[in-house]
Design a protein around this motif. Structure first.
Motif, mmCIF file in Angstrom:
data_model
loop_
_atom_site.group_PDB
_atom_site.id
_atom_site.type_symbol
_atom_site.label_atom_id
_atom_site.label_comp_id
_atom_site.label_asym_id
_atom_site.label_seq_id
_atom_site.Cartn_x
_atom_site.Cartn_y
_atom_site.Cartn_z
ATOM 1 N N VAL A 156 -0.830 9.424 -24.880
ATOM 2 C CA VAL A 156 -0.118 8.442 -25.702
ATOM 3 C C VAL A 156 -0.063 7.097 -24.985
ATOM 4 N N GLU A 157 0.160 7.148 -23.647
ATOM 5 C CA GLU A 157 0.195 5.922 -22.864
ATOM 6 C C GLU A 157 -1.143 5.196 -22.925
ATOM 7 N N LEU A 158 -2.232 5.951 -22.771
ATOM 8 C CA LEU A 158 -3.563 5.352 -22.852
ATOM 9 C C LEU A 158 -3.814 4.740 -24.214
ATOM 10 N N TRP A 159 -3.464 5.476 -25.246
ATOM 11 C CA TRP A 159 -3.679 4.987 -26.607
ATOM 12 C C TRP A 159 -2.872 3.724 -26.861
ATOM 13 N N MET A 205 -11.659 17.264 -21.000
ATOM 14 C CA MET A 205 -10.647 16.248 -20.706
ATOM 15 C C MET A 205 -11.094 15.336 -19.568
ATOM 16 N N THR A 206 -11.593 15.926 -18.478
ATOM 17 C CA THR A 206 -11.986 15.091 -17.348
ATOM 18 C C THR A 206 -13.243 14.285 -17.643
ATOM 19 N N ARG A 207 -14.115 14.782 -18.529
ATOM 20 C CA ARG A 207 -15.309 14.000 -18.873
ATOM 21 C C ARG A 207 -14.932 12.717 -19.591
ATOM 22 N N ILE A 208 -13.802 12.749 -20.298
ATOM 23 C CA ILE A 208 -13.367 11.568 -21.039
ATOM 24 C C ILE A 208 -12.379 10.729 -20.240
ATOM 25 N N PHE A 209 -11.457 11.406 -19.544
ATOM 26 C CA PHE A 209 -10.362 10.684 -18.895
ATOM 27 C C PHE A 209 -10.443 10.656 -17.378
ATOM 28 N N GLY A 210 -11.492 11.203 -16.766
ATOM 29 C CA GLY A 210 -11.530 11.247 -15.320
ATOM 30 C C GLY A 210 -10.530 12.276 -14.805
ATOM 31 N N ALA A 211 -9.967 12.036 -13.630
ATOM 32 C CA ALA A 211 -9.025 12.986 -13.033
ATOM 33 C C ALA A 211 -7.774 12.260 -12.560
ATOM 34 N N PRO A 212 -6.937 11.792 -13.491
ATOM 35 C CA PRO A 212 -5.701 11.132 -13.089
ATOM 36 C C PRO A 212 -4.710 12.128 -12.495
ATOM 37 N N ILE A 213 -3.701 11.619 -11.823
ATOM 38 C CA ILE A 213 -2.618 12.449 -11.316
ATOM 39 C C ILE A 213 -1.657 12.732 -12.466
ATOM 40 N N VAL A 214 -1.403 14.001 -12.731
ATOM 41 C CA VAL A 214 -0.520 14.369 -13.842
ATOM 42 C C VAL A 214 0.843 14.846 -13.357
ATOM 43 N N SER A 258 -4.235 6.011 -12.056
ATOM 44 C CA SER A 258 -4.301 6.933 -10.912
ATOM 45 C C SER A 258 -5.631 7.665 -10.813
ATOM 46 N N TRP A 259 -6.698 7.119 -11.397
ATOM 47 C CA TRP A 259 -7.995 7.809 -11.417
ATOM 48 C C TRP A 259 -8.543 8.046 -10.013
ATOM 49 N N GLU A 260 -8.236 7.172 -9.085
ATOM 50 C CA GLU A 260 -8.740 7.303 -7.720
ATOM 51 C C GLU A 260 -7.618 7.573 -6.720
ATOM 52 N N ALA A 261 -6.375 7.729 -7.176
ATOM 53 C CA ALA A 261 -5.238 7.868 -6.270
ATOM 54 C C ALA A 261 -5.268 9.212 -5.546
ATOM 55 N N HIS A 262 -4.631 9.241 -4.374
ATOM 56 C CA HIS A 262 -4.638 10.419 -3.516
ATOM 57 C C HIS A 262 -3.236 11.034 -3.411
ATOM 58 N N ALA A 263 -3.179 12.304 -3.017
ATOM 59 C CA ALA A 263 -1.917 13.005 -2.786
ATOM 60 C C ALA A 263 -1.528 12.798 -1.326
ATOM 61 N N SER A 264 -1.092 11.598 -0.989
ATOM 62 C CA SER A 264 -0.946 11.209 0.417
ATOM 63 C C SER A 264 0.462 10.792 0.797
ATOM 64 N N CYS A 265 1.472 11.176 0.044
ATOM 65 C CA CYS A 265 2.823 10.710 0.343
ATOM 66 C C CYS A 265 3.253 11.145 1.747
ATOM 67 N N LEU A 266 3.779 10.206 2.512
ATOM 68 C CA LEU A 266 4.247 10.351 3.900
ATOM 69 C C LEU A 266 3.112 10.526 4.900
ATOM 70 N N ALA A 267 1.869 10.294 4.484
ATOM 71 C CA ALA A 267 0.769 10.225 5.444
ATOM 72 C C ALA A 267 0.866 8.904 6.203
ATOM 73 N N PHE A 268 0.284 8.869 7.414
ATOM 74 C CA PHE A 268 0.343 7.629 8.196
ATOM 75 C C PHE A 268 -0.936 7.464 9.000
ATOM 76 N N GLU A 269 -1.159 6.227 9.468
ATOM 77 C CA GLU A 269 -2.225 5.923 10.417
ATOM 78 C C GLU A 269 -1.609 5.188 11.590
ATOM 79 N N ALA A 319 0.156 7.103 -14.140
ATOM 80 C CA ALA A 319 -0.956 7.999 -14.481
ATOM 81 C C ALA A 319 -2.174 7.241 -14.993
ATOM 82 N N VAL A 320 -1.966 6.204 -15.795
ATOM 83 C CA VAL A 320 -3.093 5.486 -16.386
ATOM 84 C C VAL A 320 -3.895 4.708 -15.342
#
Length: 612
Positions: A51-54, A443-452, A381-392, A378-379
């Motif tokens: 719905v957000e995308l639409w 779904m992923t062929r159309i919308f990629g792989a966002p974070i849900v 987040s196609w390239e976002a990572h699961a990296s919360c509290l990671a550091f360098e 989410a709209v």
């Protein structure tokens, strides 16, 4: 690769898949492949995303605009008024390769063998994107010869006649935008000494591509692809004659996108630091193009550039490389240096970027950057990572702790691994990422792989105490699956010789019990770091190329050294090591660890000529 690559229009695809999702056909999977918990909840989240995308697509087309972009006329220009500057560096040796019929893009080399380059079957999507983006024209321009110019015109003419095998890639909004910008920036080189026939074909094709992009700009994936599509339209309005309506409408759209996608602290909505470099390489010439046309640049453009510049310094380690978060790969040093030359302020980087979700600690030569924010919307987040509290973590010009990042080429092969929590220097529960990605099926062929699904609440505190900088953050990314919160604290000594850390696992409800699940706390090391195990099972010695040495210790858990990979290394992925602490959440809810410098960097005298 990107979203909306199918033949159906995006609005129809959204509607059709929204119905399928509500009917229970869409599923989200964990990175490991197991079906995620809460099927009904997942379908609801997916329905919300659709719905957000639409709604975003509809609003981009008709929301409050007197003249939507799709209806702005684009006549064939009589001439080009200006040719913008290209800040990306050209390499004349590449021009020689192209002239000899060898096209090397994205790690793949293709030879013509008597065909035009557009008749070749692309070896990868990345190769096709590079070919049809025409960024390689700058290499031919760098050669600056009559032969290179004739070769460039021949290749452009081949494309005008037939885009070839990769028409779908060539028509994508982000690829079309890059091609339009490339043609405009290299127009002087291309059109010098050109005959009238080529000149008219070039102008007609340019106008046609701008019309197509004008219609598709609103359908481009959120983030950089949508921004670059609008930037290309503004360039077209400025550079092509007879385009006042296009320029006015595109300017308005650009202001809206910049205000939405460049956050108040200067970070991008996607949370990918690399987007700052790519976008500024286009926005800075765009700002100059307004000056060349004796027009005032939009305030939103000027303000966005001013906000983004300090963030370039925020993400830089001492060696100039960017921290690896949310899709950041190898740092192109020449491009970054070019952008920084435009930074008049040249001030110290900010320490707190709350809107972007990052924190930075500096103490003498030591520097730490931490991801302390939830995933992007989410709209975006196609390239976002699961990296919360990671550091360098780095010392002067030596990087010590890194995240794996993403490679320059073959990204699709590494994408799922690179986005997982295990590819980051943070804690992982039960080999499960702190975010869930849309995976599998149509779904992923159309919308990629966002974070849900992922962390919703990230608490952050920072301060100074007992001669040290303190940073504490916690996230609830594991609350639904395991009923626990992850809290991490960093203490960086102001003397610049020590970093203390603490990871705590707490039940969501104070009266609740912690699960009997395993955890792994990972510290991915830069490939230049050498690890030596000591007799003490809790300690390791880290040696850096400059002679500096650090000891890592975790007194309550045995330390394991495992293989890792630096995906963002120059020249492709490189083997490296990681320090891993493992245990059971219920038995060891608190883990402390320390990095201590044990030897200063060694000064090496320069070698004099004539001596060994």
């Amino acid at each position: 690769m990107g979203i909306w690559n199918g033949s159906a229009g995006p609005l129809q695809a959204v509607a059709r898949n929204l119905v399928g999702t509500l009917a229970g056909k869409g599923h989200a999977h964990t990175p490991g492949g197991a079906v995620s918990r809460g099927g009904l909840r997942e379908r609801t989240q997916l329905a919300t995303l659709l719905v957000e995308l639409w709604s975003q697509t509809v609003l981009a087309r008709i929301g409050g605009r007197a003249v939507p972009l799709g209806y702005v006329p684009v006549p064939v220009p009589e001439r080009l008024l200006i040719a913008p500057q290209d800040l990306r560096t050209g390499d004349a040796t590449v021009a020689s390769e192209i002239y000899s019929g060898r096209f090397a893009f994205a790690g793949k080399v293709m030879a013509l063998d008597g065909r035009t380059v557009f008749e070749l079957v692309p070896p990868s999507v990345e190769w096709a994107e590079a070919l049809h983006g025409f960024g390689w024209l700058r290499h031919l321009k760098a050669a600056n010869t009559t032969i290179a110019r004739a070769n460039a015109r021949a290749l452009v003419g081949d494309f005008i006649r037939d885009p070839g095998k990769a028409k779908a890639v060539a028509a994508r909004p982000d690829v079309s935008a890059r091609r339009i910008i490339s043609w405009l920036t290299q127009a002087t080189f291309l059109l010098q000494d050109a005959d009238h026939d080529f000149y008219r074909r070039f102008m007609r094709s340019l106008a046609k591509q701008v019309r197509q992009l004008r219609r598709m700009a609103s359908d481009a994936p959120d983030g950089y692809p949508r921004l670059i599509a609008v930037v290309a339209l503004v360039f077209a309005g400025l550079c092509m004659s007879d385009q006042p309506r296009l320029l006015k409408a595109a300017q308005k759209r650009l202001a809206e996108e910049l205000d939405r996608q460049i956050l108040p602290d200067g970070g991008p909505l996607t949370r990918n630091p690399g987007m700052l470099i790519e976008l500024l390489l286009d926005l800075l010439p765009l700002r100059q193009a307004f000056t060349a046309r004796n027009q005032q640049a939009p305030a939103a453009l000027m303000n966005a550039v001013d906000r983004m510049m300090p963030m370039l310094r925020f993400f830089r380690h001492g060696d100039g490389a960017f921290a690896h978060f949310h899709g950041m790969g190898h740092t192109a040093a020449d491009q970054l240096a070019t952008i920084l030359a435009f930074d008049d302020a040249r001030g110290a980087p900010v320490a707190n970027a709350p809107y972007s979700g990052y924190q930075r600690l500096d103490a003498r030569s030591l520097m730490l950057i931490a991801d302390t924010g939830p995933p992007p919307p989410a709209v975006a987040s196609w390239e976002a990572h699961a990296s919360c509290l990671a550091f360098e973590f780095s010392s002067a010009r030596q990087r010590i702790v890194i995240n794996c990042g993403v490679p320059e080429v073959h990204r699709e092969m590494w994408r799922q691994v690179a986005r997982s929590t295990a590819a980051h220097s943070t804690a992982v529960i039960a080999d499960t990422s702190s975010c869930r990605f849309l995976q599998g099926g149509s779904m992923t062929r159309i919308f990629g792989a966002p974070i849900v699904a992922g962390p919703k609440h990230v608490e952050v505190q920072r301060g100074t105490r007992n001669n040290a900088l303190l940073l504490r953050a916690s996230h609830d990314g594991y609350a639904e699956a395991f009923n626990l919160l992850h809290q991490r604290s960093w203490r960086l000594a102001l003397e610049g010789n020590r970093l203390d850390g603490e990871d705590i696992f707490k039940p969501v409800d104070e009266s609740g019990a912690l699960p009997a699940e395993t955890f792994a706390i990972r510290f991915h090391l830069h490939p230049s770091v050498t690890v030596e195990r000591l007799d003490d099972p809790h300690t390791a010695l880290l040696s850096l190329p400059n002679g500096e040495a650090w000891a890592f210790a975790a007194p309550h858990l045995p330390l394991v050294v495992e293989e890792s990979v630096d995906l963002a290394a120059s020249g492709g992925p490189r083997r490296t090591s990681q320090l891993v602490l493992t245990g059971e959440v219920a038995r060891t809810p608190r883990v402390i660890w320390t990095f201590v410098r044990t030897r200063e960097a060694q000064s090496v005298p320069p070698v004099r000529p004539g001596r060994g």
